[in-house]
Write a protein that holds these residues in place. Structure first.
Motif, mmCIF file in Angstrom:
data_model
loop_
_atom_site.group_PDB
_atom_site.id
_atom_site.type_symbol
_atom_site.label_atom_id
_atom_site.label_comp_id
_atom_site.label_asym_id
_atom_site.label_seq_id
_atom_site.Cartn_x
_atom_site.Cartn_y
_atom_site.Cartn_z
ATOM 1 N N GLY A 1 1.323 7.970 -0.603
ATOM 2 C CA GLY A 1 1.579 8.060 0.824
ATOM 3 C C GLY A 1 2.910 7.459 1.233
ATOM 4 O O GLY A 1 3.630 6.868 0.421
ATOM 5 N N PRO A 2 3.243 7.549 2.526
ATOM 6 C CA PRO A 2 4.524 7.053 3.039
ATOM 7 C C PRO A 2 4.514 5.542 3.258
ATOM 8 O O PRO A 2 4.805 5.044 4.353
ATOM 9 C CB PRO A 2 4.678 7.821 4.354
ATOM 10 N N ILE A 3 4.153 4.818 2.224
ATOM 11 C CA ILE A 3 4.077 3.366 2.304
ATOM 12 C C ILE A 3 5.429 2.744 1.969
ATOM 13 O O ILE A 3 6.295 3.392 1.365
ATOM 14 C CB ILE A 3 2.993 2.809 1.360
ATOM 15 N N ASN A 4 5.595 1.495 2.361
ATOM 16 C CA ASN A 4 6.832 0.771 2.084
ATOM 17 C C ASN A 4 6.547 -0.383 1.127
ATOM 18 O O ASN A 4 5.668 -1.210 1.385
ATOM 19 C CB ASN A 4 7.433 0.226 3.380
ATOM 20 N N ILE A 5 7.304 -0.431 0.036
ATOM 21 C CA ILE A 5 7.195 -1.519 -0.930
ATOM 22 C C ILE A 5 8.414 -2.409 -0.741
ATOM 23 O O ILE A 5 9.550 -1.980 -0.957
ATOM 24 C CB ILE A 5 7.143 -0.976 -2.372
ATOM 25 N N GLY A 6 8.189 -3.648 -0.323
ATOM 26 C CA GLY A 6 9.286 -4.535 0.029
ATOM 27 C C GLY A 6 10.146 -4.952 -1.151
ATOM 28 O O GLY A 6 9.755 -4.825 -2.316
ATOM 29 N N ASN A 7 11.302 -5.468 -0.840
ATOM 30 C CA ASN A 7 12.233 -5.941 -1.870
ATOM 31 C C ASN A 7 11.588 -7.002 -2.756
ATOM 32 O O ASN A 7 10.832 -7.854 -2.285
ATOM 33 C CB ASN A 7 13.494 -6.526 -1.228
ATOM 34 N N THR B 1 6.584 16.447 5.917
ATOM 35 C CA THR B 1 7.102 15.241 6.542
ATOM 36 C C THR B 1 7.322 14.200 5.448
ATOM 37 O O THR B 1 7.141 14.466 4.269
ATOM 38 C CB THR B 1 6.111 14.692 7.588
ATOM 39 N N LYS B 2 7.700 13.017 5.849
ATOM 40 C CA LYS B 2 7.805 11.912 4.911
ATOM 41 C C LYS B 2 6.401 11.577 4.416
ATOM 42 O O LYS B 2 5.551 11.123 5.183
ATOM 43 C CB LYS B 2 8.441 10.707 5.620
ATOM 44 N N ARG B 3 6.126 11.803 3.140
ATOM 45 C CA ARG B 3 4.761 11.657 2.629
ATOM 46 C C ARG B 3 4.689 10.922 1.291
ATOM 47 O O ARG B 3 3.630 10.866 0.674
ATOM 48 C CB ARG B 3 4.122 13.034 2.489
ATOM 49 N N HIS B 4 5.812 10.354 0.860
ATOM 50 C CA HIS B 4 5.848 9.630 -0.408
ATOM 51 C C HIS B 4 6.371 8.210 -0.176
ATOM 52 O O HIS B 4 6.969 7.924 0.862
ATOM 53 C CB HIS B 4 6.736 10.359 -1.418
ATOM 54 N N PRO B 5 6.178 7.313 -1.134
ATOM 55 C CA PRO B 5 6.557 5.901 -0.941
ATOM 56 C C PRO B 5 8.056 5.678 -0.786
ATOM 57 O O PRO B 5 8.883 6.454 -1.284
ATOM 58 C CB PRO B 5 6.031 5.230 -2.220
ATOM 59 N N THR B 6 8.368 4.589 -0.110
ATOM 60 C CA THR B 6 9.728 4.064 -0.043
ATOM 61 C C THR B 6 9.740 2.745 -0.801
ATOM 62 O O THR B 6 9.012 1.814 -0.436
ATOM 63 C CB THR B 6 10.174 3.850 1.411
ATOM 64 N N ILE B 7 10.534 2.667 -1.850
ATOM 65 C CA ILE B 7 10.567 1.500 -2.732
ATOM 66 C C ILE B 7 11.830 0.700 -2.438
ATOM 67 O O ILE B 7 12.941 1.243 -2.466
ATOM 68 C CB ILE B 7 10.567 1.933 -4.218
ATOM 69 N N GLY B 8 11.667 -0.587 -2.161
ATOM 70 C CA GLY B 8 12.815 -1.438 -1.862
ATOM 71 C C GLY B 8 13.621 -1.792 -3.092
ATOM 72 O O GLY B 8 13.405 -1.271 -4.190
ATOM 73 N N ASP B 9 14.559 -2.698 -2.932
ATOM 74 C CA ASP B 9 15.413 -3.141 -4.031
ATOM 75 C C ASP B 9 14.679 -4.130 -4.941
ATOM 76 O O ASP B 9 13.799 -4.874 -4.487
ATOM 77 C CB ASP B 9 16.679 -3.828 -3.494
ATOM 78 N N LEU C 1 4.464 8.165 -7.986
ATOM 79 C CA LEU C 1 4.864 7.939 -6.605
ATOM 80 C C LEU C 1 4.532 9.227 -5.859
ATOM 81 O O LEU C 1 5.346 10.144 -5.760
ATOM 82 C CB LEU C 1 6.355 7.605 -6.515
ATOM 83 N N GLY C 2 3.282 9.309 -5.379
ATOM 84 C CA GLY C 2 2.746 10.572 -4.890
ATOM 85 C C GLY C 2 2.555 10.621 -3.394
ATOM 86 O O GLY C 2 2.659 9.623 -2.686
ATOM 87 N N GLY C 3 2.244 11.824 -2.913
ATOM 88 C CA GLY C 3 2.016 12.042 -1.495
ATOM 89 C C GLY C 3 0.545 12.234 -1.192
ATOM 90 O O GLY C 3 -0.270 12.519 -2.072
ATOM 91 N N THR C 4 0.206 12.111 0.101
ATOM 92 C CA THR C 4 -1.185 12.254 0.531
ATOM 93 C C THR C 4 -1.326 13.264 1.657
ATOM 94 O O THR C 4 -2.367 13.355 2.277
ATOM 95 C CB THR C 4 -1.736 10.902 1.010
ATOM 96 N N SER C 5 -0.292 14.021 1.921
ATOM 97 C CA SER C 5 -0.333 14.988 3.016
ATOM 98 C C SER C 5 0.309 16.295 2.573
ATOM 99 O O SER C 5 1.206 16.306 1.721
ATOM 100 C CB SER C 5 0.414 14.439 4.241
ATOM 101 N N GLN C 6 -0.155 17.390 3.149
ATOM 102 C CA GLN C 6 0.437 18.692 2.876
ATOM 103 C C GLN C 6 1.476 19.088 3.921
ATOM 104 O O GLN C 6 2.091 20.149 3.827
ATOM 105 C CB GLN C 6 -0.660 19.762 2.804
ATOM 106 N N GLU C 7 1.668 18.240 4.920
ATOM 107 C CA GLU C 7 2.681 18.515 5.936
ATOM 108 C C GLU C 7 4.072 18.231 5.387
ATOM 109 O O GLU C 7 4.257 17.363 4.539
ATOM 110 C CB GLU C 7 2.425 17.659 7.178
#
Length: 217
Positions: free
Chosen positions: A136-142, A116-124, A108-114
Motif C-alpha cells: 500500500g501507499p505507506i511511508n517508511i521513515g528515514n 493512483t499512488k498505491r505502493h510504498p514510499t521508502i525513506g533514506d 513493495l506491492g500495491g493494494t488498489s487497482q486504481e
C-alpha cells in the motif's frame, strides 16, 4: 552526476554493503541486484519519455535475467542496493530514497487497482530484511529497519524497527551504521513473544495469590 560517476558510485555501494564482494570485476559480472538497477535506469528513462511499452519490455528482460522485477515507473534514489535479489518485486508507484538496502524476496506491492499512488514510499537509509512484504501507499521513515518476513501495512516512523506479522513497531535508537550488518535479526525483539511472557508472568502471579489465599487447595 555523469554516467560513469554513477556506475562507480554503484560499485562502491556494493563494496560498502556486501562483505563478500572481492573485486570490481566480480561485482560487475556477478551481482544481479546491480544489473537490475542498471536495467531499471534505462527502462525508467524510456518510461519518462513516453515509450512505456518498450520500457516494460526492457524491464521484462531484466526480470528474466535477474529474477528481480522493478516496474519502470518506480522512482529509485542513489546508492540503492539489492543483496542477492531473487524474488524482489518493486511496484509502479514505489518511491525509494537514498542509501536503501533490501534483501531477497522483498515485495513493495500495491493494494488498489486504481491508477493512483498505491505502493510504498521508502525513506533514506532504510534496511528491509529478506522476505519482508510492504503493501500500500505507506511511508517508511528515514533510518527505519524492517525485519525479515515482516508484513507491513501501516506507516513506520523514522529510526524504528518493524517485526512480525502484521508488522509491529519497536522504537530504537538511531542506528550508527548504514549497512545490512546493522539489522541483526537475532537481536530483534519479538513483540508476540514478549506479550506471551507477560501473560505467563501474570498467570504465575495469580496462581501464587490463589495458593496464599487457599493454602489447602
Amino acid at each position: 552526476m555523469g554516467f560513469f560517476e554513477r556506475i562507480k558510485e554503484d560499485i562502491k555501494t556494493v563494496f560498502r554493503e556486501d562483505p563478500a564482494a572481492r573485486s570490481t570485476v566480480e561485482i560487475i559480472f556477478c551481482y544481479p541486484g546491480l544489473h537490475a538497477l542498471w536495467f531499471h535506469r534505462i527502462s525508467n528513462w524510456l518510461w519518462r519519455k513516453g515509450l512505456k511499452t518498450f520500457a516494460r519490455f526492457l524491464s521484462h528482460i531484466s526480470r528474466f535475467l535477474t529474477e528481480i522485477e522493478i516496474h519502470p515507473g518506480a522512482k529509485i534514489g542513489r546508492r540503492f542496493f539489492i543483496d542477492h535479489g531473487a524474488g524482489v518485486v518493486v511496484g509502479e508507484t514505489t518511491e525509494i530514497g537514498d542509501d536503501v538496502l533490501i534483501y531477497q524476496g522483498v515485495v513493495l506491492g500495491g493494494t488498489s487497482q486504481e491508477k493512483t499512488k498505491r505502493h510504498p514510499t521508502i525513506g533514506d537509509k532504510v534496511v528491509i530484511g529478506a522476505g519482508a512484504i510492504l503493501l500500500g501507499p505507506i511511508n517508511i521513515g528515514n533510518c527505519a529497519r524492517v525485519g525479515a518476513g515482516s508484513v507491513v501495512i501501516n506507516d513506520v516512523p523514522q529510526n524504528s524497527t518493524v517485526v512480525g506479522v502484521p508488522g509491529r513497531v519497536v522504537v530504537l535508537k538511531t542506528p550508527k551504521k548504514v549497512s545490512g550488518v546493522d539489522l541483526d535479526h537475532n537481536k530483534l525483539p519479538d513483540p508476540i513473544i514478549e506479550v506471551v511472557h507477560r501473560l505467563e508472568k501474570r498467570i504465575e502471579n495469580l496462581e501464587n495469590k490463589c495458593h496464599e489465599n487457599h493454602p489447602g487447595n
